[in-house]
Design a protein around this motif. Structure first.
Motif, PDB file in Angstrom:
ATOM      1  N   GLU A  10       3.527   6.736  -2.522  1.00 50.55           N
ATOM      2  CA  GLU A  10       4.807   6.468  -1.999  1.00 50.55           C
ATOM      3  C   GLU A  10       4.764   5.096  -1.491  1.00 50.55           C
ATOM      4  O   GLU A  10       3.846   4.708  -1.091  1.00 50.55           O
ATOM      5  CB  GLU A  10       4.976   7.607  -0.857  1.00 50.55           C
ATOM      6  CG  GLU A  10       6.371   7.607  -0.202  1.00 50.55           C
ATOM      7  CD  GLU A  10       6.555   8.530   0.945  1.00 50.55           C
ATOM      8  OE1 GLU A  10       7.370   9.175   1.039  1.00 50.55           O
ATOM      9  OE2 GLU A  10       5.415   8.964   1.819  1.00 50.55           O
ATOM     10  N   GLN A  11       6.086   4.638  -1.656  1.00 51.28           N
ATOM     11  CA  GLN A  11       6.237   3.420  -1.181  1.00 51.28           C
ATOM     12  C   GLN A  11       7.547   3.222  -0.328  1.00 51.28           C
ATOM     13  O   GLN A  11       8.612   4.074  -0.658  1.00 51.28           O
ATOM     14  CB  GLN A  11       6.558   2.294  -2.275  1.00 51.28           C
ATOM     15  CG  GLN A  11       5.465   2.047  -3.452  1.00 51.28           C
ATOM     16  CD  GLN A  11       5.926   1.409  -4.511  1.00 51.28           C
ATOM     17  OE1 GLN A  11       6.599   0.412  -4.376  1.00 51.28           O
ATOM     18  NE2 GLN A  11       5.602   1.570  -5.886  1.00 51.28           N
ATOM     19  N   ALA A  12       7.510   2.261   0.706  1.00 48.59           N
ATOM     20  CA  ALA A  12       8.683   2.316   1.581  1.00 48.59           C
ATOM     21  C   ALA A  12       9.046   0.843   1.646  1.00 48.59           C
ATOM     22  O   ALA A  12       8.043   0.021   1.918  1.00 48.59           O
ATOM     23  CB  ALA A  12       8.416   3.109   2.937  1.00 48.59           C
ATOM     24  N   ARG A  48      12.879   4.352  -0.160  1.00 45.87           N
ATOM     25  CA  ARG A  48      11.670   5.106  -0.507  1.00 45.87           C
ATOM     26  C   ARG A  48      11.285   5.421  -1.904  1.00 45.87           C
ATOM     27  O   ARG A  48      12.496   6.127  -2.371  1.00 45.87           O
ATOM     28  CB  ARG A  48      11.510   6.362   0.427  1.00 45.87           C
ATOM     29  CG  ARG A  48      10.109   6.970   0.139  1.00 45.87           C
ATOM     30  CD  ARG A  48      10.030   8.146   1.289  1.00 45.87           C
ATOM     31  NE  ARG A  48      10.708   9.192   0.508  1.00 45.87           N
ATOM     32  CZ  ARG A  48      10.797  10.547   0.599  1.00 45.87           C
ATOM     33  NH1 ARG A  48       9.978  10.864   2.064  1.00 45.87           N
ATOM     34  NH2 ARG A  48      11.202  11.363  -0.033  1.00 45.87           N
ATOM     35  N   VAL A  49      10.207   5.223  -2.607  1.00 45.92           N
ATOM     36  CA  VAL A  49      10.075   5.433  -4.040  1.00 45.92           C
ATOM     37  C   VAL A  49       8.903   6.225  -3.956  1.00 45.92           C
ATOM     38  O   VAL A  49       7.985   5.975  -3.197  1.00 45.92           O
ATOM     39  CB  VAL A  49       9.834   4.193  -4.794  1.00 45.92           C
ATOM     40  CG1 VAL A  49       9.715   4.632  -6.408  1.00 45.92           C
ATOM     41  CG2 VAL A  49      11.153   3.418  -4.551  1.00 45.92           C
ATOM     42  N   THR A  50       8.882   7.342  -4.498  1.00 43.91           N
ATOM     43  CA  THR A  50       7.756   8.363  -4.707  1.00 43.91           C
ATOM     44  C   THR A  50       7.552   8.435  -6.148  1.00 43.91           C
ATOM     45  O   THR A  50       8.222   8.622  -7.044  1.00 43.91           O
ATOM     46  CB  THR A  50       7.887   9.798  -4.162  1.00 43.91           C
ATOM     47  OG1 THR A  50       8.500   9.625  -2.601  1.00 43.91           O
ATOM     48  CG2 THR A  50       6.879  10.780  -4.270  1.00 43.91           C
ATOM     49  N   PRO A  92       7.336  -4.466   2.422  1.00 38.13           N
ATOM     50  CA  PRO A  92       6.600  -3.167   2.287  1.00 38.13           C
ATOM     51  C   PRO A  92       6.361  -2.628   3.645  1.00 38.13           C
ATOM     52  O   PRO A  92       6.157  -3.495   4.503  1.00 38.13           O
ATOM     53  CB  PRO A  92       5.467  -3.478   1.502  1.00 38.13           C
ATOM     54  CG  PRO A  92       5.204  -5.113   1.632  1.00 38.13           C
ATOM     55  CD  PRO A  92       6.514  -5.531   1.847  1.00 38.13           C
ATOM     56  N   GLU A  93       6.570  -1.329   3.781  1.00 34.77           N
ATOM     57  CA  GLU A  93       6.262  -0.682   4.992  1.00 34.77           C
ATOM     58  C   GLU A  93       5.109   0.204   4.849  1.00 34.77           C
ATOM     59  O   GLU A  93       4.670   0.658   3.767  1.00 34.77           O
ATOM     60  CB  GLU A  93       7.434   0.242   5.450  1.00 34.77           C
ATOM     61  CG  GLU A  93       8.717  -0.507   5.537  1.00 34.77           C
ATOM     62  CD  GLU A  93       8.652  -1.312   6.978  1.00 34.77           C
ATOM     63  OE1 GLU A  93       7.656  -1.238   7.829  1.00 34.77           O
ATOM     64  OE2 GLU A  93       9.344  -2.134   7.348  1.00 34.77           O
ATOM     65  N   TYR A  94       4.307   0.297   5.824  1.00 35.89           N
ATOM     66  CA  TYR A  94       3.045   0.909   5.777  1.00 35.89           C
ATOM     67  C   TYR A  94       3.323   2.570   6.308  1.00 35.89           C
ATOM     68  O   TYR A  94       2.214   3.361   6.233  1.00 35.89           O
ATOM     69  CB  TYR A  94       1.809   0.357   6.725  1.00 35.89           C
ATOM     70  CG  TYR A  94       1.630  -1.293   6.134  1.00 35.89           C
ATOM     71  CD1 TYR A  94       0.999  -1.167   5.019  1.00 35.89           C
ATOM     72  CD2 TYR A  94       2.215  -2.037   6.548  1.00 35.89           C
ATOM     73  CE1 TYR A  94       0.825  -2.432   4.381  1.00 35.89           C
ATOM     74  CE2 TYR A  94       2.193  -3.163   5.943  1.00 35.89           C
ATOM     75  CZ  TYR A  94       1.400  -3.520   5.095  1.00 35.89           C
ATOM     76  OH  TYR A  94       1.296  -4.840   4.549  1.00 35.89           O
TER      77      TYR A  94
END
Length: 61
Positions: free
Chosen positions: A42-44, A2-4, A29-31
């Motif tokens: 935020e990215q997952a 996870r990147v924030t 990528p996750e939603y």
């Protein structure tokens, strides 16, 4: 993973390429996270890890 927050465009690719036991082209990528939607900026990302590599990271056999 996870990147924030704001990061350079190529940083995610560099990080994901260096995760041991994972195919660098196999990340998706996750939603949402399992318990909640993603926050703004935020990215997952997820992929499958080789079981042997996972055991080595966890110091298990």
């Amino acid at each position: 993973m996870r990147v924030t927050g704001s990061v350079p465009d190529d940083l995610i690719a560099v990080i994901l390429r260096h995760v041991p036991g994972c195919d660098p082209t196999g990340w998706y990528p996750e939603y949402a996270l399992p318990s909640r939607p993603l926050l703004p900026a935020e990215q997952a990302w997820s992929t499958l890890m080789d079981p042997k590599a996972a055991a080595e990271l966890l110091n298990e056999e």
